[in-house]
Structures are given as C-alpha cells and as structure tokens.
Design a protein around this motif. Structure first.
Motif, PDB file in Angstrom:
ATOM      1  N   VAL A   1       3.670  -8.918   9.390  1.00  0.00           N
ATOM      2  CA  VAL A   1       3.962  -7.485   9.262  1.00  0.00           C
ATOM      3  C   VAL A   1       4.109  -6.845  10.641  1.00  0.00           C
ATOM      4  O   VAL A   1       5.075  -6.114  10.907  1.00  0.00           O
ATOM      5  N   LEU A   2       3.174  -7.131  11.544  1.00  0.00           N
ATOM      6  CA  LEU A   2       3.264  -6.565  12.894  1.00  0.00           C
ATOM      7  C   LEU A   2       4.482  -7.107  13.637  1.00  0.00           C
ATOM      8  O   LEU A   2       5.140  -6.374  14.385  1.00  0.00           O
ATOM      9  N   GLY A   3       4.789  -8.392  13.428  1.00  0.00           N
ATOM     10  CA  GLY A   3       5.966  -8.964  14.056  1.00  0.00           C
ATOM     11  C   GLY A   3       7.245  -8.298  13.574  1.00  0.00           C
ATOM     12  O   GLY A   3       8.145  -8.001  14.366  1.00  0.00           O
ATOM     13  N   LEU A   4       7.341  -8.054  12.260  1.00  0.00           N
ATOM     14  CA  LEU A   4       8.514  -7.387  11.706  1.00  0.00           C
ATOM     15  C   LEU A   4       8.652  -5.974  12.273  1.00  0.00           C
ATOM     16  O   LEU A   4       9.753  -5.554  12.671  1.00  0.00           O
ATOM     17  N   LEU A   5       7.552  -5.240  12.330  1.00  0.00           N
ATOM     18  CA  LEU A   5       7.601  -3.877  12.860  1.00  0.00           C
ATOM     19  C   LEU A   5       8.014  -3.870  14.330  1.00  0.00           C
ATOM     20  O   LEU A   5       8.832  -3.046  14.762  1.00  0.00           O
ATOM     21  N   GLY A   6       7.434  -4.812  15.104  1.00  0.00           N
ATOM     22  CA  GLY A   6       7.777  -4.869  16.518  1.00  0.00           C
ATOM     23  C   GLY A   6       9.229  -5.246  16.754  1.00  0.00           C
ATOM     24  O   GLY A   6       9.911  -4.640  17.586  1.00  0.00           O
ATOM     25  N   LEU A   7       9.722  -6.236  16.019  1.00  0.00           N
ATOM     26  CA  LEU A   7      11.111  -6.653  16.180  1.00  0.00           C
ATOM     27  C   LEU A   7      12.076  -5.588  15.660  1.00  0.00           C
ATOM     28  O   LEU A   7      13.139  -5.361  16.247  1.00  0.00           O
ATOM     29  N   GLN A   8      11.706  -4.932  14.563  1.00  0.00           N
ATOM     30  CA  GLN A   8      12.566  -3.889  14.017  1.00  0.00           C
ATOM     31  C   GLN A   8      12.711  -2.738  15.004  1.00  0.00           C
ATOM     32  O   GLN A   8      13.786  -2.127  15.094  1.00  0.00           O
ATOM     33  N   ALA A   9      11.645  -2.446  15.733  1.00  0.00           N
ATOM     34  CA  ALA A   9      11.717  -1.383  16.734  1.00  0.00           C
ATOM     35  C   ALA A   9      12.650  -1.744  17.881  1.00  0.00           C
ATOM     36  O   ALA A   9      13.110  -0.860  18.608  1.00  0.00           O
ATOM     37  N   ARG A  10      12.920  -3.026  18.058  1.00  0.00           N
ATOM     38  CA  ARG A  10      13.819  -3.492  19.130  1.00  0.00           C
ATOM     39  C   ARG A  10      15.157  -4.001  18.566  1.00  0.00           C
ATOM     40  O   ARG A  10      15.860  -4.741  19.241  1.00  0.00           O
ATOM     41  N   ALA A  11      15.494  -3.605  17.347  1.00  0.00           N
ATOM     42  CA  ALA A  11      16.682  -4.157  16.701  1.00  0.00           C
ATOM     43  C   ALA A  11      17.949  -3.830  17.477  1.00  0.00           C
ATOM     44  O   ALA A  11      18.823  -4.680  17.662  1.00  0.00           O
ATOM     45  N   ARG A  12      18.094  -2.598  17.934  1.00  0.00           N
ATOM     46  CA  ARG A  12      19.295  -2.247  18.688  1.00  0.00           C
ATOM     47  C   ARG A  12      19.349  -2.995  20.012  1.00  0.00           C
ATOM     48  O   ARG A  12      20.436  -3.390  20.472  1.00  0.00           O
ATOM     49  N   ALA A  13      18.206  -3.175  20.633  1.00  0.00           N
ATOM     50  CA  ALA A  13      18.178  -3.939  21.878  1.00  0.00           C
ATOM     51  C   ALA A  13      18.608  -5.380  21.638  1.00  0.00           C
ATOM     52  O   ALA A  13      19.289  -5.981  22.477  1.00  0.00           O
ATOM     53  N   LEU A  14      18.222  -5.938  20.510  1.00  0.00           N
ATOM     54  CA  LEU A  14      18.658  -7.297  20.174  1.00  0.00           C
ATOM     55  C   LEU A  14      20.170  -7.341  19.970  1.00  0.00           C
ATOM     56  O   LEU A  14      20.842  -8.298  20.372  1.00  0.00           O
ATOM     57  N   ASN A  15      20.725  -6.302  19.344  1.00  0.00           N
ATOM     58  CA  ASN A  15      22.176  -6.231  19.199  1.00  0.00           C
ATOM     59  C   ASN A  15      22.862  -6.238  20.561  1.00  0.00           C
ATOM     60  O   ASN A  15      23.854  -6.939  20.776  1.00  0.00           O
ATOM     61  N   ALA A  16      22.323  -5.446  21.481  1.00  0.00           N
ATOM     62  CA  ALA A  16      22.919  -5.359  22.811  1.00  0.00           C
ATOM     63  C   ALA A  16      22.755  -6.664  23.585  1.00  0.00           C
ATOM     64  O   ALA A  16      23.639  -7.061  24.345  1.00  0.00           O
ATOM     65  N   LEU A  17      21.643  -7.342  23.387  1.00  0.00           N
ATOM     66  CA  LEU A  17      21.372  -8.568  24.126  1.00  0.00           C
ATOM     67  C   LEU A  17      22.405  -9.646  23.830  1.00  0.00           C
ATOM     68  O   LEU A  17      22.686 -10.498  24.676  1.00  0.00           O
TER      69      LEU A  17
END
Length: 370
Positions: free
Chosen positions: A240-256
């Motif tokens: 759950v914490l991993g999903l929340l943390g990654l979801q908060a960086r979703a746009r950054a992952l798109n840019a990466l």
C-alpha cells in the motif's frame, strides 16, 4: 515536482513518453474510459479468483458456504462446527489474500523497475534484487532456523538487506565512469544475480538435513504454503505504501522514459527520483521475497500486458498493474495447489510455464508492429 501536462497520456515505451509531453487524450478521454472498464473487470476477476481459491482444493467447498463462513467471521457470529470453517478461514483465505498482496507488489515493482532503467525486459529478478533477497532469507533459514523469532521480522529484514545490498552493487557497477546506461545496469544485474545465486546454492548445501534442503529449494521457487493471518500485515503495508509513493511520482516516471535530459528539462530531479525508486523497489522486493520466495516472470509480464490494455501512463498503469498482478498470482497459486493431486507445485514453476510463452508472444507482436 514535474510539470508534465495534466493531459499527457503516454502509450507504451518511448513513443508513449513523447506523447506525455505532447499531450494526450485527457482524463476523460477514450483511454480513461477504457481504463475504468479494465479496472472494473479486474476487480470482478479478483473477487472470483479469491472465491475460487478458497473453494477449490483437496476438499472442495461450495461457493455459497465459503461466503457464509466469511460472513459469519466478519460479523462476529459464532462459527459452525466442523472442519470446513477451519479450512476456509484459517488455511485457504489467508493464503489467497497473501497471494493477492504479493501479486500486486510484484506488478508494482516490475512497473517501477522498467521505468527506472527504461528497459521493458527489466524486473527485480533480472536486476539481481530477488537473488539478493533470496540470499539474505536463505542465510537466516539455514544458519538460524533453530531460532523461531528469526522466521518472523528477522526473515523480512534479512531479505530486505540482501535486496538492498544487491541493488546497491548493481547500481554502483552501472554508474562506473560517471554515466548511466540502462543496458549496463541490466548486464550488471545479471552478473551480480548469478554471483549471489552461487552463494545461495552453497548455503543450500549446508542445510542440516535433506528435508530442510528440500524445503529451502521449494521456497526458492516460490511458495505460499503455511500462510497465516499474522503474515499479511507487513507485506500489505509495504504494498500500500509502495503504491502511494509510486503513484505520487507517476508523472515523473512518465518523464523519465524520455531520457534524463528531457526529464530534467520538465522539472524532474532525476537523481532523487532514481534514489526513491531504488528504495521502494528494494523494500518491496525484500518483503515480498521474505513471505513468498523468489517468484519470477510476474514482475516482467504484468506491466507488458497492462500497457497493451491501457497504455503506458503510469498514473493508470501502476494501479492496474497491481490489480492484474493480484488476479494473476491468486490464479497461479490455485493452479499450483490443485493441478497435481499428489503434491503442490512451486509457484515459480507455474509462472515460468505461463510467463515464457506470453513474453515470447508479446515480443513477436512488438516486432511485427515495427
């Protein structure tokens, strides 16, 4: 923070990442509607898979009785006398839920690692993270199995430490010379993984007896046998914490996905993002390996299938990958328990049999579209 437009909608791979910068079909566009349908279908499939997992086994229990037992337990009503209540609530339901949690975690880790190295063939197993976690856990089992406490948090902590150490070594090798090459990271992961696998094999040979050796080997190929309610808290919290943390960086992952320079131009602190992904994937892998052993192909296969279904926008890809991973592993664990009447198959055997043909099919499809 990342200044990628709200209307960005990546597809899959670099093309999708470029679409994220150019603009996509918006949060209410056709792809968003399709994603909503996919999520709804996956939720229904997850309920069906969990129900089937609890119902099927050496003793088949009618679905109506399964829900009756669960309903009585959740409402606090006294359980009915007999063994079926024990089978449903104490044996099969915790295992099915743990399979869902582990599958969701593996789907998340696979998605994050593939974005981290910009390589669709990357997963925690390929990058050596799973090998490091396995070595840490096996060391506890073989060298400290006589201490019961080590089989709880100590096992998870050792698996996490092994995952962290393995990925740190792989990362350091990939960063040699001051640059960063996703291909070099993958090659380093393969080399470190094989190196750690040799140490793991040595520890297996040091097991005290043949039964312990068999148990360790079975665990290395993945197993959820013996799952209990108290084992669910730690992996559930981590996922759950991993999903929340990654979801908060979703746009950054798109840019990466567009490369370090382009991502930096969009406002992404690339070095910090990679450190965060490094920490999240290591923690998740360590915790998941500690409760389920090393399960291959799930983290590699799930993101590919989900990209084909809903595209590569991580705002949608991450939760869908978690759902699809949960459905997949619950189904795989049910097959592992019931396919052979005389014994239980390791989960890794079933995922390999399913995952390898699917991966080849996806690869062939990608080559045909180029």
């Amino acid at each position: 923070m990342v200044s990628v437009s709200e209307r960005s909608e990546p597809g899959s791979g670099r093309r999708g990442a470029e679409a994220a910068a150019a603009g996509g079909d918006g949060v209410h566009g056709p792809r968003a509607v399709r994603t909503a349908w996919v999520v709804a279908v996956l939720i229904v499939l997850l309920v069906v898979a969990l129900t089937s997992a609890v119902s099927l086994g050496s003793v088949d229990i009618p679905i109506g009785e399964v829900w009756s037992v669960v309903g009585r337990r959740l409402t606090g009503a006294p359980p009915e006398a007999g063994t079926r209540d024990l089978i449903v609530w104490q044996l099969r339901l915790p295992r099915a839920l743990l399979a869902a949690v582990v599958g969701a975690g593996l789907g998340l880790v696979g998605t994050a690692v593939q974005a981290l190295v910009r390589n669709p063939l990357a997963d925690p197993y390929l990058l050596g993270i799973s090998h490091g976690a396995s070595l840490g856990a096996i060391a506890v089992i073989v060298l400290g199995a006589s201490t019961g406490g080590l089989l709880g948090l100590g096992l998870s902590a050792s698996a996490f430490a092994g995952a962290l150490a393995a990925f740190a070594l792989v990362w350091a090798m990939a960063r040699r010379g001051g640059g960063f090459s996703p291909l070099r990271l993958v090659l380093a992961g393969i080399g470190v993984g094989q190196f750690l696998s040799g140490f793991t094999s040595f520890l297996v040979l040091q097991a005290g007896d043949a039964q312990q050796t068999r148990g360790v080997l079975f665990w290395l190929m993945g197993s959820l046998s013996g799952a209990q309610w108290d084992q669910l808290a730690l992996p559930t919290a981590a996922v759950v914490l991993g999903l929340l943390g990654l979801q908060a960086r979703a746009r950054a992952l798109n840019a990466l996905l567009m490369g370090d320079e382009t991502a930096a131009g969009l406002g992404v602190d690339v070095a910090r993002l990679r450190r965060e992904l490094f920490a999240v994937t290591s923690v998740l892998t360590g915790v998941l390996v500690a409760v389920s052993g090393a399960i291959g192909f799930v983290g590699l296969m799930v993101p590919h299938v989900c990209r084909l279904l809903i595209g590569g926008d991580h705002r949608r890809l991450l939760p869908v990958s978690a759902l699809f991973g949960a459905v997949l592993l619950v189904a795989v664990d049910t097959v592992a328990r019931t396919a052979v009447s005389t014994q239980e198959l390791p989960i890794g055997v079933v995922t390999a049999v399913i995952g390898a043909p699917v991966l080849l099919l996806l690869l062939d499809r990608r080559l045909e579209t180029r």
